[in-house]
Design a protein around this motif. Structure first.
Motif, mmCIF file in Angstrom:
data_model
loop_
_atom_site.group_PDB
_atom_site.id
_atom_site.type_symbol
_atom_site.label_atom_id
_atom_site.label_comp_id
_atom_site.label_asym_id
_atom_site.label_seq_id
_atom_site.Cartn_x
_atom_site.Cartn_y
_atom_site.Cartn_z
ATOM 1 N N PRO A 4 44.351 33.752 47.272
ATOM 2 C CA PRO A 4 44.666 35.057 47.110
ATOM 3 C C PRO A 4 44.013 35.482 45.642
ATOM 4 C CG PRO A 4 46.533 33.665 47.725
ATOM 5 C CD PRO A 4 45.038 32.756 47.633
ATOM 6 N N LEU A 5 43.367 36.511 45.465
ATOM 7 C CA LEU A 5 42.909 37.053 44.417
ATOM 8 C C LEU A 5 43.616 37.468 43.057
ATOM 9 C CD1 LEU A 5 40.002 37.844 43.618
ATOM 10 C CD2 LEU A 5 40.376 40.525 44.235
ATOM 11 N N LEU A 6 44.932 37.966 43.528
ATOM 12 C CA LEU A 6 45.968 38.095 42.520
ATOM 13 C C LEU A 6 46.565 36.972 41.995
ATOM 14 C CD1 LEU A 6 48.308 40.883 44.328
ATOM 15 C CD2 LEU A 6 46.331 41.344 42.639
ATOM 16 N N VAL A 7 46.328 35.753 42.615
ATOM 17 C CA VAL A 7 46.656 34.582 41.892
ATOM 18 C C VAL A 7 45.409 33.881 41.325
ATOM 19 C CG1 VAL A 7 47.699 32.137 42.328
ATOM 20 C CG2 VAL A 7 48.447 34.186 43.699
ATOM 21 N N ARG A 8 44.387 34.018 41.753
ATOM 22 C CA ARG A 8 43.224 33.379 41.209
ATOM 23 C C ARG A 8 42.639 33.872 39.953
ATOM 24 N NH1 ARG A 8 40.021 34.009 44.975
ATOM 25 N NH2 ARG A 8 38.238 35.544 44.307
ATOM 26 N N GLN A 16 34.849 44.989 49.453
ATOM 27 C CA GLN A 16 36.068 45.469 49.360
ATOM 28 C C GLN A 16 36.593 46.450 48.281
ATOM 29 O OE1 GLN A 16 39.064 42.691 50.701
ATOM 30 N NE2 GLN A 16 37.854 42.108 52.521
ATOM 31 N N LEU A 17 37.100 47.539 48.666
ATOM 32 C CA LEU A 17 37.208 48.380 47.429
ATOM 33 C C LEU A 17 38.356 48.092 46.807
ATOM 34 C CD1 LEU A 17 36.796 51.252 46.033
ATOM 35 C CD2 LEU A 17 38.525 52.372 47.809
ATOM 36 N N PRO A 18 39.473 47.336 47.204
ATOM 37 C CA PRO A 18 40.743 46.788 46.366
ATOM 38 C C PRO A 18 40.164 45.913 45.470
ATOM 39 C CG PRO A 18 41.240 47.166 48.784
ATOM 40 C CD PRO A 18 39.995 47.434 48.717
ATOM 41 N N ALA A 19 39.352 44.962 46.101
ATOM 42 C CA ALA A 19 38.862 43.776 45.109
ATOM 43 C C ALA A 19 38.190 44.364 43.949
ATOM 44 C CB ALA A 19 38.009 42.820 45.971
ATOM 45 N N ILE A 61 37.892 45.414 38.055
ATOM 46 C CA ILE A 61 37.755 46.265 36.947
ATOM 47 C C ILE A 61 39.044 46.291 36.105
ATOM 48 C CG2 ILE A 61 37.510 48.622 36.481
ATOM 49 C CD1 ILE A 61 35.741 48.863 38.920
ATOM 50 N N CYS A 62 40.168 46.306 36.894
ATOM 51 C CA CYS A 62 41.446 46.171 35.992
ATOM 52 C C CYS A 62 41.499 44.983 35.076
ATOM 53 C CB CYS A 62 42.547 46.568 36.887
ATOM 54 S SG CYS A 62 42.561 48.082 37.495
ATOM 55 N N VAL A 63 41.176 43.706 35.601
ATOM 56 C CA VAL A 63 41.258 42.708 35.112
ATOM 57 C C VAL A 63 40.432 42.508 33.913
ATOM 58 C CG1 VAL A 63 40.841 40.131 35.597
ATOM 59 C CG2 VAL A 63 42.183 41.235 37.280
#
Length: 468
Positions: free
Chosen positions: A241-245, A290-293, A298-300
């Motif tokens: 999960p990208l939101l966790v990693r 992927q666009l969400p990634a 960028i936000c991170v």
């Protein structure tokens, strides 16, 4: 009166009975109950080995020499019994290795199979045996070469025998123990209270702001956490999960400032920068993503930049930044390490000098905390010949690790080499090399290639026109 025919009479009745007899059932393969029992016994033995390795992993990342000294266990201190001089992880690993040898094949067949798959480990063990003979002949303590150089090989051999499902609890144990050390590192840094006193043998180090957590030493902690960060960055399958990693990488990366390891921090940042640069070049050359990634990345990045500037403005990491300008004699100690060899003649350098004279010269040159270079320290302890032999063995061992691991392991191996060249590292009695081997063998195994049915070569089909 019924006429007699070929189907009438006794012969005809017998033929009819034969004809009406139901067909015999197809021959079944004899059920191999013995084979099933052997398979179940082997699976049970492997579960026992997995449990022992789970204890070994937890002991490796939580029971440092400082923790053992605080518990009145004479691991590095003088006195105590012989069994206190070996780390608990060594006992658990030896038990797991011994348990695997009693599988159905037998000890000889198991050892033959293990080393036939990893022939380079035989060269390493031969070099280790050569060093063991020298230590015994000179009457020096040999527990240093058991925990430091034999334990990593046993860990690798056991880990390679376990399946991915059996290694899954070990993965969770690594995540939990490293995160526990990271949290304790933040607590020690911001509170100024050290849970475990920092000791180097019998000496307690006072006035040290760098955190050590349960890993025993700030440099050891920074090296292990840095390798963990590189594993998360280079192999996303560890934490999909990208939101966790991404928050996990940022949380662990920032902890390197609390542990105070400049070498590990700079090396990890340089590798992450190289990976980011190559990824940016691939994106500019047309790689799809992927666009969400991309939006999340960028936000991170912007959030990380804002947090870094806020931390610098608040002076949270001023202590770490001061170590780059004033290292309190660390550079002079490394310079004295190289000048130490000039005090020995060629006979002492080739076969190894007297330990009493070495200790006296270290105190005179201000190297009471150790020689901060693995190869120079090995020359001082074992001599030039045995240092060359040990280096060849370590190269064979790491080549086998590279062959059996994910390509991301190259970054961790480079980090290990940098740490070995700039700190005490493996030149003293510790389990730091075993910790790196656990991270590599559990978090970065080589994936098995799956042969799909669609990938198989099929016979080409030709079509002919049929006249109407």
């Amino acid at each position: 009166m019924r006429a007699r025919g070929p189907l009438n009479g006794p012969a005809g009745v017998a033929a009819a009975r034969v004809h009406r007899r139901p067909p015999a059932p197809p021959a079944r393969r004899p059920a191999s109950h013995a084979h099933a029992r052997v398979t179940n016994a082997d699976a049970f033995i492997e579960r026992i080995a997995t449990g022992l390795m789970l204890l070994a992993v937890m002991a490796t990342f939580t029971l440092s020499s400082s923790v053992l000294t605080n518990w009145r266990i004479h691991y590095l201190t003088a006195g105590g019994n012989f069994y206190e001089k070996l780390h608990p992880a060594t006992y658990f690993t030896v038990l797991a290795f011994s348990v695997l040898l009693i599988r159905s094949r037998g000890p000889v067949a198991e050892i033959n199979r293990m080393f036939s798959e990893s022939k380079l480990l035989l060269a390493y063990l031969l070099c280790w045996l050569f060093l063991l003979i020298q230590v015994i002949v000179l009457g020096r303590p040999f527990t240093i070469i058991i925990d430091t150089f034999l334990l990593p090989v046993l860990i690798a051999l056991v880990m390679w025998q376990l399946s991915p499902a059996q290694r899954r609890p070990l993965v969770w144990a690594i995540h939990l123990t490293i995160l526990l050390n990271v949290v304790l590192g933040y607590y020690e840094y911001f509170s100024g209270h050290r849970l475990i006193p920092l000791t180097l043998g019998d000496v307690e180090v006072m006035g040290e702001w760098r955190s050590a957590a349960l890993l025993g030493h700030p440099l050891t902690a920074s090296g292990i956490v840095g390798a963990y960060v590189l594993a998360l960055v280079l192999r996303p399958a560890i934490c999909p999960p990208l939101l966790v990693r991404l928050p996990l990488i940022a949380f662990c990366l920032a902890s390197l400032m609390t542990f105070g390891g400049r070498t590990s921090l700079v090396t990890v940042l340089a590798m992450i920068g190289l990976v980011g640069g190559f990824e940016a070049i691939r994106l500019m050359r047309g790689k799809r993503t992927q666009l969400p990634a991309a939006i999340l990345a960028i936000c991170v990045l912007f959030a990380t930049g804002a947090i870094i500037f806020a931390a610098l403005d608040l002076g949270i990491f001023d202590k770490m930044l001061l170590r780059f300008s004033s290292d309190k004699g660390s550079a002079l100690a490394r310079f004295a390490t190289f000048s130490l060899l000039s005090h020995f003649d060629w006979h002492e350098l080739i076969l190894g000098p007297n330990p009493v004279r070495v200790n006296a010269l270290q105190s005179q040159l201000g190297l009471n905390y150790g020689i901060e270079n693995f190869w120079i320290s090995a020359i001082v302890q074992f001599g030039l010949v045995h240092t060359v032999v040990l280096t060849i063995g370590l190269i064979c061992f790491f080549v086998e690790l590279l062959r059996r691991s994910n390509p991301a392991v190259w970054a961790i191996v480079l980090l290990i080499i940098v740490i070995a060249a700039s700190s005490v590292s493996f030149s003293s009695k510790n389990i730091q090399l075993a910790q790196f081997v656990i991270l590599i063998s559990v978090l970065l195994p080589r994936e098995r290639r799956r042969v799909e049915a669609s990938a198989q070569v099929r016979t080409p089909v030709t079509y002919r026109s049929v006249p109407a």
